[in-house]
Design a protein around this motif. Sequence first.
Motif, short mmCIF file in Angstrom:
data_model
loop_
_atom_site.label_atom_id
_atom_site.label_comp_id
_atom_site.label_asym_id
_atom_site.label_seq_id
_atom_site.Cartn_x
_atom_site.Cartn_y
_atom_site.Cartn_z
N GLY A 163 0.80 -1.22 0.00
CA GLY A 163 0.00 0.00 0.00
C GLY A 163 0.83 1.26 0.00
N SER B 139 0.94 5.97 -5.65
CA SER B 139 -0.48 5.89 -5.27
C SER B 139 -0.60 4.98 -4.07
CB SER B 139 -1.31 5.37 -6.44
OG SER B 139 -0.84 4.12 -6.84
N THR C 194 -2.47 2.71 -1.29
CA THR C 194 -3.67 1.90 -1.15
C THR C 194 -3.64 1.22 0.20
OG1 THR C 194 -2.68 -0.08 -2.11
CG2 THR C 194 -3.73 1.45 -3.65
#
Length: 184
Positions: A35, A57, A59
């Motif tokens: 993540g 990004s 997550t």
Amino acid sequence: VPQAEFRRLLDKTHFSMAQQDVRYYLNGLLIEADGRNLRAVATDGHRLAICDCPLESKTSTTQQVIVPRKGVLELQRLLGAEGNIELAIGTNHIRAQIGDVRFTSKLIDGRFPEYSRVIPSAPQKAVVADREVLRAALQRTSILANEKYRGIRLALKKNSLTLQAHNPEQEEAEDQIEVSYQGE
């Protein structure tokens, strides 16, 4: 992920992959996304290599896949220094889009060992050495190491590290370097 970063992950870890091990899950490279980071891990049961790079990004999902040795070597060949690589992970395959090249590889179905258990979380003893001095001493000593195991014995004393190697022909090498060490 930037191609240069992904190439760095592979370059820093691929040497620790097993070759034709009966534990088939060691014959590849673990790629793990937690993540926040993308991590590459490889082990042959004797040595372990880990390298991380941050993900742009973020997550909340964690995913692990084991890419076979041949797939890793082919990815290294395809990766350049410019642009991004887009990874798509399915249940049995991984796909990498590198510019106009699409690379697909099967994944190794298996459970990679819990590598984090063998890494000390709070080591009680620490040795600090000049990297290039240590590398040079290891290279000099390894010349007379056993060709099959390539093992080198390390002996620590206060502010000193002794490196020793022996081989079946009764030849031996010994080198000593200065380090910062205060333990036993």
